[in-house]
Design an enzyme around this catalytic site. Sequence first.
Site, short mmCIF file in Angstrom:
data_model
loop_
_atom_site.label_atom_id
_atom_site.label_comp_id
_atom_site.label_asym_id
_atom_site.label_seq_id
_atom_site.Cartn_x
_atom_site.Cartn_y
_atom_site.Cartn_z
N ASP A 31 29.83 7.78 7.28
CA ASP A 31 31.11 7.09 7.46
C ASP A 31 31.92 7.18 6.17
OD1 ASP A 31 33.06 4.92 8.40
OD2 ASP A 31 31.61 4.95 10.02
N HIS A 63 36.02 1.03 6.62
CA HIS A 63 35.47 1.35 7.94
C HIS A 63 33.94 1.36 7.91
CE1 HIS A 63 34.55 3.91 11.47
NE2 HIS A 63 35.71 3.49 11.95
N ASN A 165 38.33 7.92 20.33
CA ASN A 165 39.38 7.04 20.85
C ASN A 165 40.56 7.83 21.42
OD1 ASN A 165 37.96 4.70 19.88
ND2 ASN A 165 38.67 5.24 17.82
N SER A 240 34.09 3.33 17.29
CA SER A 240 33.35 3.26 16.02
C SER A 240 32.62 1.94 15.88
CB SER A 240 34.31 3.43 14.84
OG SER A 240 34.76 4.74 14.72
#
Length: 293
Positions: A31, A63, A165, A240
């Site tokens: 990530d 994130h 997404n 996520s």
Amino acid sequence: MNRVKQQIHYRCADTMQGNIKGQNVTAAILDTGMAVHPDLNGRILAFYDCVNRRHGMYDDSGHGTHVGGILAGDGRLSKGAYGGIAPKAELVIVKVLDSKGEGSVEQILKGIQWIEDNHEHYNIRVANVSVGAKKGLDEKKERDLIEAVEVLWDLGITVVVSAGNQGPESGSIAVPGNSRKVITVGALDEPGVKDGCSGVGPTDYCIVKPELVAPGYHVSSCNSRYFKTKIPYVRKSGTSMATPVVSGAAALFLSKYPQAKNVDVKLKLREACECEEDARQGWGCLRIDRLLE
């Protein structure tokens, strides 16, 4: 996280009385990195930076820290209210995305290679990949990414990947979530989220994706800027956020059944899901109580 746990039937005999918390399981997170946060203190075994090649642990996006909290935060700053799914799991952090949450295929491949090279040393059983390339990626790069995550799978690692997404149109699964081997996670449709944006299959090879869904909208988890703002948790949304819910569930299962293989995890997840008529939700929504039965 309380709402998330209610939706996935988290509170069951194993998690409440049996003390199955993900102990003795290491999960790797690819990530944006990881910030120092009290909820993860003492359980981060290693940090590797494929972006800026820095040695000290950091997260210039936030994130990755949020994802890590969902998977393994112990919720100590909230007296457990915002604890993650596997609060005793240990983590290995591989930074493959920059401050904007973007990264090259080369960086991601380098991170996957690092996990391949070090999985035995850290006993990595789960890999959380809340990373996905948009449709239209160069064909060779797409193939390289898929092959890379499948190498991890073939090593026995339970690889959990976000659906992306770019939905809800069919064929919108992000790479490498379109791999036939890995476990691909979409975000559970929820009231107030118009149409959703979770990627859906089928893939180019007519494989149904995602395998399952988990809560991913308005999830509260660790704030990477806690020491600057004194705000311990923030909300984020997307596949996520749904992915580490499933990665955490895999850690719980492997904690209870340490001899289980990644194929066992995948089969048990299929049995444990609450079935939905909507094909966009694959096998349905994760249920922890059924997974640990």
